[in-house]
Design an enzyme around this catalytic site. Structure first.
Site, PDB file in Angstrom:
ATOM      1  N   THR A 114       1.002  -1.069   0.147  1.00 28.02           N
ATOM      2  CA  THR A 114       0.171   0.192  -0.124  1.00 28.02           C
ATOM      3  C   THR A 114       1.034   1.317   0.112  1.00 28.02           C
ATOM      4  O   THR A 114       2.128   1.335   0.210  1.00 28.02           O
ATOM      5  CB  THR A 114      -0.943   0.063   1.151  1.00 28.02           C
ATOM      6  OG1 THR A 114      -0.073   0.317   2.291  1.00 28.02           O
ATOM      7  CG2 THR A 114      -1.872  -1.300   1.277  1.00 28.02           C
ATOM      8  N   ALA A 171       3.045  -1.069   4.909  1.00 26.70           N
ATOM      9  CA  ALA A 171       2.318   0.135   5.581  1.00 26.70           C
ATOM     10  C   ALA A 171       3.480   1.038   5.420  1.00 26.70           C
ATOM     11  O   ALA A 171       4.469   1.052   5.995  1.00 26.70           O
ATOM     12  CB  ALA A 171       1.935  -0.093   6.891  1.00 26.70           C
ATOM     13  N   VAL A 187       7.456  -2.256   7.159  1.00 32.60           N
ATOM     14  CA  VAL A 187       7.302  -0.846   7.019  1.00 32.60           C
ATOM     15  C   VAL A 187       7.828  -0.311   5.809  1.00 32.60           C
ATOM     16  O   VAL A 187       8.965  -0.803   5.626  1.00 32.60           O
ATOM     17  CB  VAL A 187       8.115  -0.386   8.181  1.00 32.60           C
ATOM     18  CG1 VAL A 187       7.994   1.140   8.229  1.00 32.60           C
ATOM     19  CG2 VAL A 187       7.345  -0.787   9.649  1.00 32.60           C
ATOM     20  N   LYS A 188       7.263   0.747   5.293  1.00 28.99           N
ATOM     21  CA  LYS A 188       7.853   1.209   3.891  1.00 28.99           C
ATOM     22  C   LYS A 188       8.327   2.636   4.258  1.00 28.99           C
ATOM     23  O   LYS A 188       7.632   3.378   5.236  1.00 28.99           O
ATOM     24  CB  LYS A 188       6.488   1.344   3.206  1.00 28.99           C
ATOM     25  CG  LYS A 188       6.770   0.830   1.867  1.00 28.99           C
ATOM     26  CD  LYS A 188       5.345   0.735   0.739  1.00 28.99           C
ATOM     27  CE  LYS A 188       5.818   0.781  -0.591  1.00 28.99           C
ATOM     28  NZ  LYS A 188       4.296   1.019  -1.215  1.00 28.99           N
ATOM     29  N   VAL A 189       9.621   2.690   3.799  1.00 30.99           N
ATOM     30  CA  VAL A 189      10.096   4.057   3.985  1.00 30.99           C
ATOM     31  C   VAL A 189      10.660   4.381   2.905  1.00 30.99           C
ATOM     32  O   VAL A 189      11.193   3.847   1.873  1.00 30.99           O
ATOM     33  CB  VAL A 189      11.352   3.947   5.152  1.00 30.99           C
ATOM     34  CG1 VAL A 189      10.659   3.534   6.440  1.00 30.99           C
ATOM     35  CG2 VAL A 189      12.658   3.148   4.699  1.00 30.99           C
TER      36      VAL A 189
END
Ligand code: E4P
Length: 217
Positions: A27, A56, A82-84
């Site tokens: 997402t 996310a 976790v998306k960074v």
């Protein structure tokens, strides 16, 4: 090659998951906006629906706040990645989250050097955006080839997650190059099943079978 669905639409995720071919979900803030739902509510639902990684995305730009956001997202479920963003602060955050054993997907990658940095920061996934790269006149798939070569040269374990996939040829090329994952919208996934000769062939077999009068069941 793993298949991830690039959406925050739970109905699409359920349909894709029912094929038995879905390995995860990605997402981003735009997809969350499109879903029209609360971020935590929709991510929690997706993470319980799908067994594989669910990305996310953090939204702050500075390392300290991004890290807090990442730690909070990771608490939603064990399968959260976790998306960074691929920035200096993003990669500092990647390193810190990986030290906590949290999966990290480094996003908005547009160069092989950026992908090299992400691998050195211990990223679980690197997300090169092929469609957006094509949009500005560069060959997105060449970037995937370069990253594959570099990661293989040094034995990096970071998975190449081909993102911004717009059509089945992007999927085909990703598989040819040996990308680890492709993430695409449900619309693109459905197209992968289709071939006009399959449809025509089925129509021919139906006609001939009906003429035999046999029944299998
Ligand atoms: C997924 O991780 C990316 O955010 C997504 O594939 C971007 O796709 P787009 O370029 O179609 O917005």
């Amino acid at each position: 090659m793993k298949f991830f669905l690039d959406t925050a639409n739970i109905e699409e995720i359920r349909e894709a998951n029912a094929t038995g071919l879905l390995d995860g979900v990605t997402t981003n803030p735009s997809l969350i906006k499109k879903s029209g739902r609360d971020f935590f509510e929709v991510i929690t639902e997706i993470a319980s629906e799908v067994e594989g990684p669910v990305s996310a995305e953090t939204v702050s730009h500075d390392h300290e706040t991004m890290l807090k956001e990442g730690l909070k997202c990771a608490k939603i479920a064990d399968n959260i990645a976790v998306k960074v963003p691929l920035t200096l602060d993003g990669l500092k955050t990647c390193k810190a989250l990986r030290a906590e054993g949290i999966m990290v997907n480094v996003t908005l990658c547009f160069s092989a050097n950026q992908a090299l940095l992400a691998a050195k920061a211990g990223a679980s996934f690197i997300s090169p955006f092929v469609g957006r790269h094509d949009d500005v006149g560069f060959d997105g798939m060449e970037l995937i080839e370069d990253i594959r070569t570099i990661y293989d040269n040094y034995g990096f374990g970071t998975e190449i997650l081909v993102a911004s996939v717009r059509h089945p040829v992007h999927v085909l090329e990703s598989a040819r190059i040996g990308a680890d994952v492709a993430t695409f919208p449900w619309d693109v996934m459905k197209k992968l099943f289709n071939h006009p000769l399959t449809v025509n062939g089925l129509a021919g077999f139906d006609k001939d079978w009906a003429a035999t009068g046999f029944s299998i069941l």
